[in-house]
Design a protein around this motif. Structure first.
Motif, PDB file in Angstrom:
ATOM      1  N   UNK A   1       0.844  -1.168   0.000  1.00  0.00           N
ATOM      2  CA  UNK A   1       0.000   0.000   0.000  1.00  0.00           C
ATOM      3  C   UNK A   1       0.894   1.237   0.000  1.00  0.00           C
ATOM      4  N   UNK A   2       0.533   2.223  -0.805  1.00  0.00           N
ATOM      5  CA  UNK A   2       1.342   3.428  -0.874  1.00  0.00           C
ATOM      6  C   UNK A   2       1.001   4.370   0.276  1.00  0.00           C
ATOM      7  N   UNK A   3       1.957   5.209   0.598  1.00  0.00           N
ATOM      8  CA  UNK A   3       1.732   6.162   1.681  1.00  0.00           C
ATOM      9  C   UNK A   3       0.959   7.358   1.138  1.00  0.00           C
ATOM     10  N   UNK A   4       0.098   7.976   1.944  1.00  0.00           N
ATOM     11  CA  UNK A   4      -0.666   9.133   1.475  1.00  0.00           C
ATOM     12  C   UNK A   4       0.242  10.316   1.176  1.00  0.00           C
ATOM     13  N   UNK A   5      -0.149  11.092   0.176  1.00  0.00           N
ATOM     14  CA  UNK A   5       0.613  12.272  -0.215  1.00  0.00           C
ATOM     15  C   UNK A   5      -0.028  13.485   0.451  1.00  0.00           C
ATOM     16  N   UNK A   6       0.704  14.193   1.307  1.00  0.00           N
ATOM     17  CA  UNK A   6       0.101  15.380   1.931  1.00  0.00           C
ATOM     18  C   UNK A   6      -0.157  16.461   0.881  1.00  0.00           C
ATOM     19  N   UNK A   7      -1.315  17.140   0.949  1.00  0.00           N
ATOM     20  CA  UNK A   7      -1.640  18.163  -0.043  1.00  0.00           C
ATOM     21  C   UNK A   7      -0.593  19.257  -0.147  1.00  0.00           C
ATOM     22  N   UNK A   8       0.111  19.550   0.927  1.00  0.00           N
ATOM     23  CA  UNK A   8       1.112  20.616   0.883  1.00  0.00           C
ATOM     24  C   UNK A   8       2.306  20.259   0.008  1.00  0.00           C
ATOM     25  N   UNK A   9       2.520  18.969  -0.254  1.00  0.00           N
ATOM     26  CA  UNK A   9       3.664  18.575  -1.075  1.00  0.00           C
ATOM     27  C   UNK A   9       3.322  18.525  -2.567  1.00  0.00           C
ATOM     28  N   UNK A  10       2.079  18.773  -2.927  1.00  0.00           N
ATOM     29  CA  UNK A  10       1.675  18.748  -4.329  1.00  0.00           C
ATOM     30  C   UNK A  10       2.064  20.054  -5.016  1.00  0.00           C
ATOM     31  N   UNK A  11       2.266  19.977  -6.316  1.00  0.00           N
ATOM     32  CA  UNK A  11       2.542  21.199  -7.069  1.00  0.00           C
ATOM     33  C   UNK A  11       1.295  22.073  -7.084  1.00  0.00           C
ATOM     34  N   UNK A  12       1.466  23.339  -7.384  1.00  0.00           N
ATOM     35  CA  UNK A  12       0.316  24.249  -7.376  1.00  0.00           C
ATOM     36  C   UNK A  12      -0.709  23.849  -8.442  1.00  0.00           C
ATOM     37  N   UNK A  13      -0.251  23.372  -9.585  1.00  0.00           N
ATOM     38  CA  UNK A  13      -1.177  22.936 -10.627  1.00  0.00           C
ATOM     39  C   UNK A  13      -1.939  21.690 -10.188  1.00  0.00           C
ATOM     40  N   UNK A  14      -1.255  20.729  -9.565  1.00  0.00           N
ATOM     41  CA  UNK A  14      -1.909  19.523  -9.085  1.00  0.00           C
ATOM     42  C   UNK A  14      -2.934  19.866  -8.007  1.00  0.00           C
ATOM     43  N   UNK A  15      -2.599  20.791  -7.112  1.00  0.00           N
ATOM     44  CA  UNK A  15      -3.552  21.227  -6.082  1.00  0.00           C
ATOM     45  C   UNK A  15      -4.787  21.844  -6.719  1.00  0.00           C
ATOM     46  N   UNK A  16      -4.568  22.649  -7.756  1.00  0.00           N
ATOM     47  CA  UNK A  16      -5.688  23.296  -8.445  1.00  0.00           C
ATOM     48  C   UNK A  16      -6.561  22.256  -9.145  1.00  0.00           C
ATOM     49  N   UNK A  17      -5.954  21.309  -9.832  1.00  0.00           N
ATOM     50  CA  UNK A  17      -6.715  20.305 -10.576  1.00  0.00           C
ATOM     51  C   UNK A  17      -7.431  19.322  -9.671  1.00  0.00           C
ATOM     52  N   UNK A  18      -6.928  19.103  -8.470  1.00  0.00           N
ATOM     53  CA  UNK A  18      -7.576  18.159  -7.562  1.00  0.00           C
ATOM     54  C   UNK A  18      -8.472  18.861  -6.549  1.00  0.00           C
ATOM     55  N   UNK A  19      -8.726  20.143  -6.744  1.00  0.00           N
ATOM     56  CA  UNK A  19      -9.523  20.916  -5.797  1.00  0.00           C
ATOM     57  C   UNK A  19     -11.023  20.863  -6.077  1.00  0.00           C
ATOM     58  N   UNK A  20     -11.790  21.320  -5.095  1.00  0.00           N
ATOM     59  CA  UNK A  20     -13.247  21.315  -5.200  1.00  0.00           C
ATOM     60  C   UNK A  20     -13.739  22.204  -6.328  1.00  0.00           C
ATOM     61  N   UNK A  21     -13.151  23.394  -6.486  1.00  0.00           N
ATOM     62  CA  UNK A  21     -13.602  24.325  -7.528  1.00  0.00           C
ATOM     63  C   UNK A  21     -13.492  23.713  -8.916  1.00  0.00           C
ATOM     64  N   UNK A  22     -12.416  23.014  -9.172  1.00  0.00           N
ATOM     65  CA  UNK A  22     -12.227  22.374 -10.469  1.00  0.00           C
ATOM     66  C   UNK A  22     -13.253  21.256 -10.664  1.00  0.00           C
ATOM     67  N   UNK A  23     -13.497  20.479  -9.619  1.00  0.00           N
ATOM     68  CA  UNK A  23     -14.491  19.401  -9.711  1.00  0.00           C
ATOM     69  C   UNK A  23     -15.883  19.977  -9.970  1.00  0.00           C
ATOM     70  N   UNK A  24     -16.224  21.070  -9.321  1.00  0.00           N
ATOM     71  CA  UNK A  24     -17.530  21.686  -9.524  1.00  0.00           C
ATOM     72  C   UNK A  24     -17.675  22.220 -10.950  1.00  0.00           C
ATOM     73  N   UNK A  25     -16.649  22.877 -11.463  1.00  0.00           N
ATOM     74  CA  UNK A  25     -16.697  23.362 -12.850  1.00  0.00           C
ATOM     75  C   UNK A  25     -16.827  22.200 -13.828  1.00  0.00           C
ATOM     76  N   UNK A  26     -16.132  21.121 -13.559  1.00  0.00           N
ATOM     77  CA  UNK A  26     -16.219  19.938 -14.414  1.00  0.00           C
ATOM     78  C   UNK A  26     -17.632  19.366 -14.394  1.00  0.00           C
ATOM     79  N   UNK A  27     -18.230  19.278 -13.202  1.00  0.00           N
ATOM     80  CA  UNK A  27     -19.597  18.770 -13.082  1.00  0.00           C
ATOM     81  C   UNK A  27     -20.577  19.666 -13.841  1.00  0.00           C
TER      82      UNK A  27
END
Length: 68
Positions: A1-27
């Motif tokens: 099993x892989x270890x969880x990735x803390x959100x603070x270690x993600x790139x700014x683009x990855x944080x944006x793409x995995x965020x709620x606002x992006x999911x809502x716009x996609x929906x």
């Protein structure tokens, strides 16, 4: 099993793409394109914090938004 990735270690683009606002716009885009309601739910994986689905979630506590 892989270890969880803390959100603070993600790139700014990855944080944006995995965020709620992006999911809502996609929906919203999918709703306009298909005419079918879509749901934004909490994902399980850290890199997929929010998911968009056409089915109501099995666990109501994961349901964040419905785009009807």
């Amino acid at each position: 099993m892989s270890t969880p990735v803390p959100p603070s270690s993600l790139s700014s683009l990855r944080r944006q793409l995995s965020g709620f606002d992006h999911a809502l716009r996609t929906a919203q885009q999918l709703r306009r394109a298909t005419g079918v309601p879509h749901y934004v739910v909490h994902g399980v994986a850290p890199l997929q914090a929010f998911r968009v689905t056409m089915r109501p979630p099995a666990w109501p506590d994961r349901w964040l938004a419905m785009v009807a």
